[in-house]
Design an enzyme around this catalytic site. Sequence first.
Site, short mmCIF file in Angstrom:
data_model
loop_
_atom_site.label_atom_id
_atom_site.label_comp_id
_atom_site.label_asym_id
_atom_site.label_seq_id
_atom_site.Cartn_x
_atom_site.Cartn_y
_atom_site.Cartn_z
N CYS A 184 0.79 -1.23 0.00
CA CYS A 184 0.00 0.00 0.00
C CYS A 184 0.83 1.28 0.00
CB CYS A 184 -0.94 0.00 1.20
SG CYS A 184 -1.91 -1.51 1.32
N HIS A 309 -4.16 7.48 6.38
CA HIS A 309 -4.20 6.17 5.71
C HIS A 309 -5.59 5.59 5.92
CE1 HIS A 309 -2.67 2.69 3.73
NE2 HIS A 309 -2.83 1.91 4.78
N HIS A 361 -10.01 1.05 -0.78
CA HIS A 361 -8.55 1.01 -0.62
C HIS A 361 -7.97 0.55 -1.96
CE1 HIS A 361 -4.62 0.61 0.82
NE2 HIS A 361 -4.82 0.02 1.98
#
Length: 443
Positions: A184, A309, A361
């Site tokens: 990520c 995040h 995401h």
Amino acid sequence: MTESVATVATATPKGRDTGNACRLSRPGIVCPLGADHGLISSALFSASRGLRVSDDFSPGTPLSLGRVTARLVDDSDWPAPLRSRNNRLLATALEQLAPELEALKRQGIAPERIGVVLGTSTSGIGETEAAMDAQRAAVAQGTPSADSWPQSFEYRRQELGAPAECVAWLSGARGPIYTLSTACTSSAKALASARRLLASGQCDAVIAGGADSLCHMTVKGFMSLEAVSRKQSQPLGAERDGINLGEAAVLFVVTPERGGVQLTGVGESSDAHHISAPCPDGSGAEAAMRGALASAGRAPSEIDYINLHGTATPLNDAMESLAISRLFGTDADSDSGSDAGSDIDHARLPAVSSTKALTGHTLGACGALEAAFCWLALEHGRLPPHATPREALDPTLPALNIVYRDRPETPPLRVMSNAFAFGGNNISLVLERHTTDPESSAC
């Protein structure tokens, strides 16, 4: 990964900087909110989710997914190894950068001085999945296994280097060309790498960003980790139970020019706490944020907004809230280590929100996508509101200064974007809007 090292020396074009300037161009964005800045900004600043319920990648289990529905570039006449949805997403984002790429030509920048650095975690896995389905069907119908693969199948489509090769082929760039895959943080690290290529003098411009596309392996893999929510995700929410997955592609042209939106700070850390869980005390995240502040030459009190995040997993949101509260809510102008037991002054805290509730995401693309959202925030003088309602927030988390739609508009000048990945791999970026005054500070 492929890399071709530039050997052509060129004079610095007029108007470009020989110091540490690191300008991020207007980004090319393709995401679940759209493929047009107007549509994306409208959804971003109204906290409108771009998720749709589907079981395309989880048969029998409907999930909220951030699928790109915009028209993508046709790849039918491309070289076979480059033909994938991941690369079509990138090509569609690259089309939006045509004015910036043309400007590089007008400035006389040689292709050998233009790099490409991208981040991804999927590359063309989706095409391999489709080929495997076809292969299994052929075997079931009696075709010998050795002859059962589709003639169109190209293994190289799923190589991690394929996205950078594709963008280099489409753009004509011939400088350093490589792909990063650090889960990520991938595309945020691509932006950090672009900054270093400029600072070291290896490039005069870098096309940087990343892409990830939805596929069965990604969705089922995160389901096996019990990290996927079966409802719309609730970052910082009391009932948060996991992520929604999405796909996107984002590209910037990164140049050593002053003015505009500057990438002024990068902080990276690796706490190696666990293969998938973040360090619960937030120390790895805090180290990355401290590093970004030090790199930018900024005190915590000078940051106006943080794009979290904010994955909506119980562990991420808890540790990130703790790290931000500790770093930004204590001795705001001190660069010394913080004390978890220090009194928190909530008036010091910058505004925060998570945009993953809007897009899902997007994994390897999320660092660049959320940097692009920060770019839009600086460009429009607005902050993205948080999608989780106030009444649904988790009261056990450290209180943060969360952005909601009724917040008075105060144009941000300096923002931070966080990305935290598996293995304790963390990165924070600081972006600032600068004037073109040659006396103003750049990086």
